[in-house]
Design a protein around this motif. Structure first.
Motif, short mmCIF file in Angstrom:
data_model
loop_
_atom_site.label_atom_id
_atom_site.label_comp_id
_atom_site.label_asym_id
_atom_site.label_seq_id
_atom_site.Cartn_x
_atom_site.Cartn_y
_atom_site.Cartn_z
N ASP A 104 0.82 -1.21 0.00
CA ASP A 104 0.00 0.00 0.00
C ASP A 104 0.85 1.26 0.00
N SER A 105 2.01 1.20 0.64
CA SER A 105 2.87 2.38 0.69
C SER A 105 3.37 2.75 -0.71
N VAL A 106 3.65 1.76 -1.53
CA VAL A 106 4.10 2.01 -2.90
C VAL A 106 2.95 2.59 -3.72
N LYS A 107 1.77 2.02 -3.57
CA LYS A 107 0.60 2.54 -4.28
C LYS A 107 0.33 3.99 -3.88
N ALA A 108 0.39 4.28 -2.59
CA ALA A 108 0.12 5.63 -2.10
C ALA A 108 1.14 6.63 -2.63
N GLU A 109 2.41 6.24 -2.62
CA GLU A 109 3.45 7.14 -3.12
C GLU A 109 3.26 7.45 -4.61
N LEU A 110 2.97 6.43 -5.38
CA LEU A 110 2.77 6.64 -6.81
C LEU A 110 1.53 7.48 -7.08
N LEU A 111 0.46 7.23 -6.35
CA LEU A 111 -0.75 8.03 -6.51
C LEU A 111 -0.47 9.49 -6.19
N GLN A 112 0.26 9.73 -5.11
CA GLN A 112 0.60 11.10 -4.74
C GLN A 112 1.43 11.78 -5.82
N ARG A 113 2.39 11.06 -6.36
CA ARG A 113 3.22 11.64 -7.43
C ARG A 113 2.42 11.94 -8.69
N ILE A 114 1.49 11.07 -9.02
CA ILE A 114 0.65 11.29 -10.20
C ILE A 114 -0.24 12.50 -9.98
N GLN A 115 -0.83 12.60 -8.78
CA GLN A 115 -1.69 13.75 -8.48
C GLN A 115 -0.90 15.05 -8.54
N THR A 116 0.29 15.05 -7.99
CA THR A 116 1.15 16.23 -8.01
C THR A 116 1.47 16.63 -9.45
#
Length: 71
Positions: free
Chosen positions: A52-64
């Motif tokens: 989940d930590s990897v998914k969350a980091e990637l989602l945050q980067r995509i949103q940014t």
């Protein structure tokens, strides 16, 4: 993609998938497994085991990225 690859290697996901593949091939016999069959077996396990930590980091980067691209 590079970030994803790096994070999956760092968390041991790649080694885990490799072990699952090797166990499946060993169980079925090296000459009795096709690439398509192997992909069919490991894809659900691989998707479910991404931390989940990897998914969350990637989602945050995509949103940014999307926010910065929209400006």
């Amino acid at each position: 993609m590079e970030l994803l690859r790096e994070r999956l290697v760092d968390c041991g996901w790649k080694d885990e998938m490799k072990a699952i593949c090797r166990a499946f091939v060993k169980k079925k016999g090296r000459n009795n497994v096709t690439v398509d069959e192997l992909i069919h077996v490991i894809t659900p396990k691989g998707r479910a085991s991404v931390p989940d930590s990897v998914k969350a980091e990637l989602l945050q980067r995509i949103q940014t990225f999307l926010v910065s691209a929209a400006l």
